[in-house]
Scaffold this motif. Structure first.
Motif, PDB file in Angstrom:
ATOM      1  N   HIS A  60    -102.126 -28.463 -35.628  1.00 23.51           N
ATOM      2  CA  HIS A  60    -102.194 -27.179 -34.919  1.00 23.51           C
ATOM      3  C   HIS A  60    -100.811 -26.755 -34.469  1.00 23.51           C
ATOM      4  N   ASP A  61    -100.693 -25.447 -34.273  1.00 20.54           N
ATOM      5  CA  ASP A  61     -99.479 -24.867 -33.710  1.00 20.54           C
ATOM      6  C   ASP A  61     -99.916 -23.640 -32.911  1.00 20.54           C
ATOM      7  N   ARG A  62     -98.981 -22.845 -32.465  1.00 25.35           N
ATOM      8  CA  ARG A  62     -99.325 -21.691 -31.621  1.00 25.35           C
ATOM      9  C   ARG A  62    -100.205 -20.670 -32.327  1.00 25.35           C
ATOM     10  N   SER A  63    -100.102 -20.585 -33.649  1.00 26.32           N
ATOM     11  CA  SER A  63    -100.845 -19.551 -34.367  1.00 26.32           C
ATOM     12  C   SER A  63    -102.240 -19.987 -34.794  1.00 26.32           C
ATOM     13  N   GLY A  64    -102.519 -21.296 -34.791  1.00 15.93           N
ATOM     14  CA  GLY A  64    -103.848 -21.710 -35.204  1.00 15.93           C
ATOM     15  C   GLY A  64    -103.995 -23.197 -35.451  1.00 15.93           C
ATOM     16  N   TYR A  65    -105.065 -23.524 -36.168  1.00 16.27           N
ATOM     17  CA  TYR A  65    -105.493 -24.901 -36.379  1.00 16.27           C
ATOM     18  C   TYR A  65    -105.794 -25.116 -37.853  1.00 16.27           C
ATOM     19  N   ILE A  66    -105.664 -26.367 -38.301  1.00 14.79           N
ATOM     20  CA  ILE A  66    -105.979 -26.713 -39.681  1.00 14.79           C
ATOM     21  C   ILE A  66    -107.004 -27.837 -39.670  1.00 14.79           C
ATOM     22  N   ALA A  67    -108.005 -27.710 -40.551  1.00 17.88           N
ATOM     23  CA  ALA A  67    -109.023 -28.743 -40.734  1.00 17.88           C
ATOM     24  C   ALA A  67    -109.215 -28.961 -42.227  1.00 17.88           C
ATOM     25  N   ALA A  68    -109.741 -30.130 -42.577  1.00 16.49           N
ATOM     26  CA  ALA A  68    -110.015 -30.467 -43.968  1.00 16.49           C
ATOM     27  C   ALA A  68    -111.516 -30.495 -44.201  1.00 16.49           C
ATOM     28  N   SER A  69    -111.911 -30.143 -45.405  1.00 20.49           N
ATOM     29  CA  SER A  69    -113.306 -30.274 -45.809  1.00 20.49           C
ATOM     30  C   SER A  69    -113.442 -31.611 -46.520  1.00 20.49           C
ATOM     31  N   GLY A  70    -113.767 -32.634 -45.764  1.00 20.44           N
ATOM     32  CA  GLY A  70    -113.846 -33.990 -46.304  1.00 20.44           C
ATOM     33  C   GLY A  70    -114.857 -34.149 -47.417  1.00 20.44           C
ATOM     34  N   PHE A  71    -115.882 -33.299 -47.442  1.00 16.39           N
ATOM     35  CA  PHE A  71    -116.888 -33.359 -48.500  1.00 16.39           C
ATOM     36  C   PHE A  71    -116.579 -32.372 -49.616  1.00 16.39           C
ATOM     37  N   GLY A  72    -115.361 -31.837 -49.603  1.00 19.63           N
ATOM     38  CA  GLY A  72    -114.903 -30.979 -50.685  1.00 19.63           C
ATOM     39  C   GLY A  72    -115.350 -29.538 -50.564  1.00 19.63           C
ATOM     40  N   ALA A  73    -115.147 -28.809 -51.637  1.00 23.65           N
ATOM     41  CA  ALA A  73    -115.452 -27.375 -51.655  1.00 23.65           C
ATOM     42  C   ALA A  73    -116.945 -27.099 -51.663  1.00 23.65           C
ATOM     43  N   ARG A  74    -117.769 -28.133 -51.822  1.00 27.16           N
ATOM     44  CA  ARG A  74    -119.219 -27.920 -51.817  1.00 27.16           C
ATOM     45  C   ARG A  74    -119.828 -27.980 -50.411  1.00 27.16           C
ATOM     46  N   ALA A  75    -119.025 -28.330 -49.413  1.00 25.28           N
ATOM     47  CA  ALA A  75    -119.542 -28.380 -48.040  1.00 25.28           C
ATOM     48  C   ALA A  75    -119.980 -26.987 -47.611  1.00 25.28           C
ATOM     49  N   ASP A  76    -121.131 -26.898 -46.968  1.00 22.19           N
ATOM     50  CA  ASP A  76    -121.664 -25.594 -46.560  1.00 22.19           C
ATOM     51  C   ASP A  76    -120.699 -24.824 -45.670  1.00 22.19           C
ATOM     52  N   TRP A  77    -120.107 -25.499 -44.663  1.00 21.72           N
ATOM     53  CA  TRP A  77    -119.221 -24.764 -43.756  1.00 21.72           C
ATOM     54  C   TRP A  77    -118.046 -24.163 -44.530  1.00 21.72           C
ATOM     55  N   TYR A  78    -117.517 -24.921 -45.495  1.00 21.57           N
ATOM     56  CA  TYR A  78    -116.374 -24.438 -46.274  1.00 21.57           C
ATOM     57  C   TYR A  78    -116.780 -23.208 -47.090  1.00 21.57           C
ATOM     58  N   ARG A  79    -117.891 -23.288 -47.778  1.00 25.63           N
ATOM     59  CA  ARG A  79    -118.357 -22.158 -48.584  1.00 25.63           C
ATOM     60  C   ARG A  79    -118.655 -20.946 -47.704  1.00 25.63           C
ATOM     61  N   ASN A  80    -119.165 -21.200 -46.499  1.00 24.15           N
ATOM     62  CA  ASN A  80    -119.464 -20.091 -45.589  1.00 24.15           C
ATOM     63  C   ASN A  80    -118.207 -19.394 -45.088  1.00 24.15           C
ATOM     64  N   VAL A  81    -117.163 -20.153 -44.725  1.00 21.65           N
ATOM     65  CA  VAL A  81    -115.950 -19.501 -44.198  1.00 21.65           C
ATOM     66  C   VAL A  81    -115.160 -18.813 -45.303  1.00 21.65           C
ATOM     67  N   ILE A  82    -115.325 -19.264 -46.530  1.00 18.78           N
ATOM     68  CA  ILE A  82    -114.696 -18.556 -47.642  1.00 18.78           C
ATOM     69  C   ILE A  82    -115.396 -17.207 -47.832  1.00 18.78           C
ATOM     70  N   ALA A  83    -116.728 -17.199 -47.694  1.00 18.78           N
ATOM     71  CA  ALA A  83    -117.501 -15.958 -47.852  1.00 18.78           C
ATOM     72  C   ALA A  83    -117.306 -15.003 -46.680  1.00 18.78           C
ATOM     73  N   GLU A  84    -117.200 -15.552 -45.457  1.00 19.43           N
ATOM     74  CA  GLU A  84    -117.035 -14.730 -44.243  1.00 19.43           C
ATOM     75  C   GLU A  84    -115.999 -15.410 -43.357  1.00 19.43           C
ATOM     76  N   PRO A  85    -114.717 -15.050 -43.498  1.00 16.11           N
ATOM     77  CA  PRO A  85    -113.647 -15.798 -42.829  1.00 16.11           C
ATOM     78  C   PRO A  85    -113.468 -15.529 -41.328  1.00 16.11           C
ATOM     79  N   ASP A  86    -114.044 -14.477 -40.775  1.00 17.69           N
ATOM     80  CA  ASP A  86    -113.904 -14.243 -39.340  1.00 17.69           C
ATOM     81  C   ASP A  86    -114.928 -15.092 -38.605  1.00 17.69           C
TER      82      ASP A  86
END
Length: 159
Positions: A60-86
């Motif tokens: 993290h830094d002042r502008s934001g945070y970084i997380a990893a999708s440990g289960f890859g691009a098939r993880a539901d949360w990852y697919r959801n934030v790609i579809a709706e990033p806000d």
């Protein structure tokens, strides 16, 4: 770096235990998890309903945070934030409106290399959970990071 068996998202009792931190956040006890864990609230790409995931803050830094999708691009949360990033994240008691954006493979490799340098034991365990065997060298971690999707959550405003 050697890929062993890439696990899928947890099911059954493992899923319940994996999602237990969500209950802590809902009970107002997110601060107990510290600043290395975030609650992500996102919108289901099919249902349109709010969904929750708890993720480790990799950087993290002042502008934001970084997380990893440990289960890859098939993880539901990852697919959801790609579809709706806000989306919204909560770290301890702080809620933030953020915009999610995937990092390139090269950027992910650099993030993972830095993470391993700062938290070597945690990085080794994390790689094992994600199905990678590493030798502990920077290049191994960089190679893992190039294969794991990373997302930057850039702050839009306080929530």
């Amino acid at each position: 770096m050697e890929m062993t068996d890439r696990p899928g998202p947890p099911t059954g009792l493992a899923r319940v235990l994996w999602r237990l931190p969500i209950l802590l956040y809902r009970c107002g006890l997110g601060r107990l998890l510290g600043h290395r864990v975030m609650l992500l609230t996102h919108i289901g790409r099919s249902s349109g309903q709010p969904r929750h995931a708890v993720l480790e803050v990799v950087e993290h830094d002042r502008s934001g945070y970084i997380a990893a999708s440990g289960f890859g691009a098939r993880a539901d949360w990852y697919r959801n934030v790609i579809a709706e990033p806000d989306v919204t994240i909560q770290i301890a008691a702080r809620k933030l409106n953020v915009t999610a954006a995937p990092l390139s493979a090269k950027q992910g490799g650099e993030v993972m290399a830095r993470y391993a340098g700062e938290r070597p034991a945690a990085a080794r365990r994390l790689c094992g959970l994600m199905g990678f065997r590493v030798d502990g060298g920077v290049e191994d971690y960089r190679e893992v990071g190039e294969q794991v999707p990373f997302v930057r959550f850039t702050i839009r405003g306080e929530g």
